[in-house]
Design an enzyme around this catalytic site. Structure first.
Site, PDB file in Angstrom:
ATOM      1  N   ASP A 141      89.284  45.437 -53.439  1.00  0.00           N
ATOM      2  CA  ASP A 141      87.395  44.920 -53.047  1.00  0.00           C
ATOM      3  C   ASP A 141      87.268  43.093 -51.751  1.00  0.00           C
ATOM      4  O   ASP A 141      88.716  42.999 -51.867  1.00  0.00           O
ATOM      5  CB  ASP A 141      86.770  43.989 -54.609  1.00  0.00           C
ATOM      6  CG  ASP A 141      86.431  44.973 -55.263  1.00  0.00           C
ATOM      7  OD1 ASP A 141      86.947  46.261 -55.155  1.00  0.00           O
ATOM      8  OD2 ASP A 141      86.877  44.802 -56.847  1.00  0.00           O
ATOM      9  N   ASP A 173      82.149  51.019 -54.520  1.00  0.00           N
ATOM     10  CA  ASP A 173      81.054  50.640 -55.207  1.00  0.00           C
ATOM     11  C   ASP A 173      79.236  50.787 -54.939  1.00  0.00           C
ATOM     12  O   ASP A 173      78.710  50.673 -54.995  1.00  0.00           O
ATOM     13  CB  ASP A 173      81.625  48.988 -55.467  1.00  0.00           C
ATOM     14  CG  ASP A 173      82.889  48.914 -56.048  1.00  0.00           C
ATOM     15  OD1 ASP A 173      82.869  49.979 -56.917  1.00  0.00           O
ATOM     16  OD2 ASP A 173      83.403  47.657 -56.273  1.00  0.00           O
TER      17      ASP A 173
END
EC number: 3.4.23.36
Length: 258
Positions: A141, A173
């Site tokens: 991330d 995401d």
């Protein structure tokens, strides 16, 4: 039925997957994890911040030993199911907006499946003590929208009493989030009241098993009397034939000229 070719929608998914993987690999090889390698993009609220996520999207985790393995297997089945559903919608002639949204969700699912399946082996980022590096890779991330941070109240379940900041996420995401939001916002246009011009045909015709039987009283009242029918008759019935009276017929003999 207006069938659509799903290739272009899978092509969008492939482009998004390549973008997601390219950014993740660039962050892994060229950025230091944590605050040391943080890069500000827009002020203090949008940053690149390299973290490893061993669990679900937006930094959430499954806390038990085989949670990661179950999550990876679930993602595999979800990826196959979403791909099949996308093909099904395209063959049904679904609106393009719905198909683009489904392709974004598919891209997000595949992007995180790649991380979970292979990163533990090729990037050696599986958590310490994992039973196997396969299916235990940690998701990379990097997108940090820093708008709030602090301690969560103790009465909150699961995360109560912990220090928390806004989630750090990745492009995969984002694709899932945007695709789901598009479907929720435009569900009436995507699923309701389509015509032939919209590219969708009715799912099925009238079902004979759902036919209603009217009571005899309604049938009698709704029946049109015969004598008020506007349909022309080709022949007269036996009761309607004209009757002639022999007594009413007057015959006159021709007068003789004298």
């Amino acid at each position: 039925m207006i069938r659509k070719n799903p290739i272009k929608f899978f092509l969008l998914a492939l482009i998004l997957i390549a973008l997601d993987q390219g950014v993740k690999l660039a962050v892994h090889f060229y950025m230091a994890p944590g605050f040391a390698g943080q890069v500000k993009l827009i002020g203090d609220w949008l940053k690149l911040h390299y973290v490893l996520n061993p669990g679900m999207a937006f930094g959430m985790q499954l806390g038990y030993e085989y949670g990661k393995l179950l999550l990876s297997v679930f993602r595999l089945f979800a990826m196959v199911g979403i791909g099949y559903y996308l093909v099904h919608l395209a063959h049904r002639g679904a609106p393009n907006g719905l198909l683009w949204a489904m392709s974004m969700i598919l891209a997000g699912a595949v992007g995180n499946v790649i991380d979970s399946t292979f990163y533990g082996v090729f990037l050696n980022n599986a958590p310490y003590g994992s039973p196997t590096p396969w299916f235990h890779g940690q998701v990379i991330d990097m997108i940090f929208v820093d708008v709030w941070e602090g301690f969560i109240p103790d009465w909150m379940p699961v995360w109560g009493g912990q220090y928390y900041s806004t989630p750090i996420f990745n492009i995969a995401d984002s694709c899932i989030f945007i695709g789901v939001c598009l479907i929720l916002l435009f569900q009436r246009q995507f699923f309701g009241g389509h015509t032939l011009e919209d590219g969708l045909l009715p799912i099925s015709g009238p079902d004979a098993t759902q036919a209603e039987v009217l009571p005899m009283s309604e049938l009698v009242t709704n029946e049109q009397p015969r004598n008020q029918s506007n349909e022309p008759t080709d022949s007269l019935s036996a009761d309607d034939e004209p009757q002639t009276n022999s007594e009413s017929v007057i015959t006159e003999e021709p007068k003789r000229s004298e």
